[in-house]
Design a protein around this motif. Structure first.
Motif, PDB file in Angstrom:
ATOM      1  N   GLY A 415      18.756  56.539  45.892  1.00 53.68           N
ATOM      2  CA  GLY A 415      19.256  57.844  45.465  1.00 53.68           C
ATOM      3  C   GLY A 415      20.549  57.732  44.683  1.00 53.68           C
ATOM      4  O   GLY A 415      20.703  58.360  43.619  1.00 53.68           O
ATOM      5  N   SER A 416      21.489  56.925  45.179  1.00 56.55           N
ATOM      6  CA  SER A 416      22.768  56.744  44.484  1.00 56.55           C
ATOM      7  C   SER A 416      22.547  56.140  43.105  1.00 56.55           C
ATOM      8  O   SER A 416      23.163  56.566  42.117  1.00 56.55           O
ATOM      9  CB  SER A 416      23.686  55.830  45.311  1.00 56.55           C
ATOM     10  N   ALA A 417      21.656  55.133  43.030  1.00 57.62           N
ATOM     11  CA  ALA A 417      21.400  54.480  41.741  1.00 57.62           C
ATOM     12  C   ALA A 417      20.740  55.442  40.754  1.00 57.62           C
ATOM     13  O   ALA A 417      21.146  55.533  39.585  1.00 57.62           O
ATOM     14  CB  ALA A 417      20.522  53.248  41.951  1.00 57.62           C
ATOM     15  N   ILE A 418      19.733  56.186  41.228  1.00 59.17           N
ATOM     16  CA  ILE A 418      19.022  57.116  40.342  1.00 59.17           C
ATOM     17  C   ILE A 418      19.969  58.167  39.785  1.00 59.17           C
ATOM     18  O   ILE A 418      20.008  58.423  38.569  1.00 59.17           O
ATOM     19  CB  ILE A 418      17.856  57.789  41.091  1.00 59.17           C
ATOM     20  N   MET A 419      20.747  58.793  40.668  1.00 54.83           N
ATOM     21  CA  MET A 419      21.649  59.857  40.215  1.00 54.83           C
ATOM     22  C   MET A 419      22.742  59.312  39.298  1.00 54.83           C
ATOM     23  O   MET A 419      23.120  59.960  38.316  1.00 54.83           O
ATOM     24  CB  MET A 419      22.265  60.572  41.416  1.00 54.83           C
TER      25      MET A 419
END
Length: 525
Positions: A415-419
């Protein structure tokens, strides 16, 4: 012996609260550390003269260490005893914190953060093992509620405390604050925790460990490198992701062969556990990824200080504190399939506001939306896990909680990487300023880059106000686009949640083993 004679207590007593104090101290330390460090990243960039991508490894290294050590926690607790292992985890975390404060380079800081993560990764699952052995399966909901409220103080107090420490003292105190708490925790644990009675009943799965732990670490390393490279085709992204994925896939096939695998994937045959895991995995990708960007919006678009950004995030934690005790008590009485959808609706309603953010969106509206989201959070994650774990027997609960802990780490990292990738790619599309280049990279300076720099007085030269205005509007739109993707993922969570149980299942009914002795429920870390 009749059922009436062995009926477990339904209320938490003084003995449970005494042990809970130790677990709460350790949990607050580890959660505080994550949120305090997140607001210190700009300071680390200045102090160590490092790029954001380099400094981000202070968070990534910690996460990789968590993912590596979590699979070992269940076996180690049986082998060495929970009290001994919990105190070791507390000692490692405290020692790592002190070493972090002595770091002279960004490389040293990342290395010491890994040491912290080795301790932090064991604090939560081992602490919860201790707690649920004391409370029993019929009181898991109340236990989650009691422990959840003080643990929520971490996300509330972390950004505020971090901002204050950096402004009033120095960045070193972001880590040194853990020293007195750690010492108190160790002394408290020595006297409060029950004496160990280790009963190693299983051989250690070395083959599984050699596949799973390195596989998870490599996969998360590749995922965490995405924001730095902004492309999945970069060697440092796709190679570790591929190797890590192959190791994890190899473990999946292998894990069905040994009698006692490191991670028991057979547990996904339990419908409640499978649905709860899917629900939390999708939700964490959406919410945890976007959650890291909420303070960034206040810092980069609105020009707030780290302290003020932390204060503006407080309504979310306050909302969760109000509903979590209620949701915990209800989870012991009412099937979560009847309550969680309403809590998720609150999260979605609050989240929608952030898909519309601009340069001057009302703080009352934003803080009100965070409060509504917090109300929903308090009634979502803990009840889902309570429902899943109540249907497992003692041995299966320990294994099931390890599964979910790992999924949470993977989901949070993805999630952190995608956002971060979405936001970065949006910002990179900003209009270049004619005649201006970055002396370090040689790349053109954009209106968005100048606008962000202007919010904290870091402009290298005088820039026309019209450029700053256009740049700020573009940055705000970029955040809105990123939040929209997260919002759609939140809506997707309603699909697995629709399959959560709507009828009450007695504790231990769907699991194997003795339901009267439950071990390791999971708290979101």
């Amino acid at each position: 012996m009749t059922n009436q004679a062995v009926a477990p207590p339904t209320k938490l007593d003084g003995a449970v609260f005494k042990i809970a104090g130790v677990v709460v101290l350790g949990a607050i330390m580890s959660i505080l550390d994550i949120t305090v460090v997140s607001v210190a990243i700009p300071t680390f960039q200045d102090v160590f003269n490092a790029t954001y991508a380099e400094v981000a490894w202070t968070m990534t290294g910690y996460t990789l260490a968590l993912a590596t050590v979590i699979p070992l926690s269940g076996w180690a607790a049986d082998r060495f005893g929970t009290k001994r292992l919990y105190m070791l985890a507390l000692l490692l975390f405290t020692l790592g914190s002190v070493l972090c404060a002595t770091a002279d380079t960004i490389e040293q800081l990342v290395a010491f953060r890994v040491l912290q993560g080795l301790g932090g990764g064991m604090l939560m699952p081992i602490g919860m093992t201790i707690m649920t052995r004391a409370a029993g399966p019929e009181r898991i909901g109340r236990l989650m509620a009691v422990l959840g409220v003080p643990m929520l103080l971490g996300p509330i107090a972390g950004p505020i405390l971090g901002g204050w420490l950096i402004e009033a003292a120095s960045w070193h105190w972001v880590f040194l604050i853990n020293l007195p708490i750690g010492i108190i925790g160790l002394v408290y644990a020595q006297f409060a925790l029950p004496k160990d009675d280790p009963q190693p009943s299983e051989s250690f799965d070395f083959v599984g460990m050699l596949m799973l732990s390195p596989g998870l670490a490599l996969f998360l390393y590749g995922v965490s490198s995405l924001p730095e490279t902004s492309t999945i085709t970069a060697n440092k992204v796709w190679i570790p992701m591929l190797v890590g994925a192959l190791l994890v896939i190899g473990f999946v096939f292998y894990s069905f062969k040994p009698k006692h695998p490191l991670l028991d994937l057979r547990l996904f045959k339990n419908r409640n556990l499978a649905i709860a895991s899917i629900s939390l995995f999708v939700f964490i990708i959406a919410f945890m990824g976007a959650g890291l960007l909420f303070p960034s919006y206040f810092l980069q678009v609105r020009g707030e200080s780290t302290l003020h950004a932390g204060l503006l995030m407080a309504p979310q934690g306050l909302g969760a504190m109000l509903t979590m005790p209620i949701a915990g008590a209800l989870a012991d009485k009412i099937p979560v399939g009847r309550t969680v959808p309403f809590a998720m609706a609150l999260i979605a309603a609050g989240f929608f506001t952030f898909t519309q953010v601009g340069v001057d969106t009302s703080y009352w509206l934003l803080c009100g939306s965070l409060f509504v989201m917090g109300l929903g959070m308090g009634g979502t994650m803990m009840p889902i896990m309570t429902s899943a774990l109540r249907t497992l027997g003692s041995h299966d609960v320990a294994r099931g909680s390890t599964l979910v802990n790992i999924l949470q780490q993977i989901g949070g990292s993805i999630g952190s990487a995608i956002m971060s990738v979405i936001l970065t790619s949006q910002l990179n599309e900003s209009t270049p300023v004619p005649g201006m280049t970055n002396p370090e990279t040689g790349k053109p300076v954009t209106e968005a880059g100048l606008a962000i720099a202007s919010q904290h007085g870091a402009l290298p030269v005088a820039v026309p106000p019209s450029i700053i205005e256009r740049g700020l509007a573009f940055v705000a739109d970029s955040f809105a686009t990123t939040f929209t993707v997260a919002f759609l993922l939140v809506l997707a969570t309603f699909i697995p949640i629709a399959f959560l149980p709507r009828k009450r299942v007695p504790a231990g009914e769907a699991g194997s083993g003795d339901a009267g002795h439950v071990e390791t429920p999971v708290m979101v870390h």
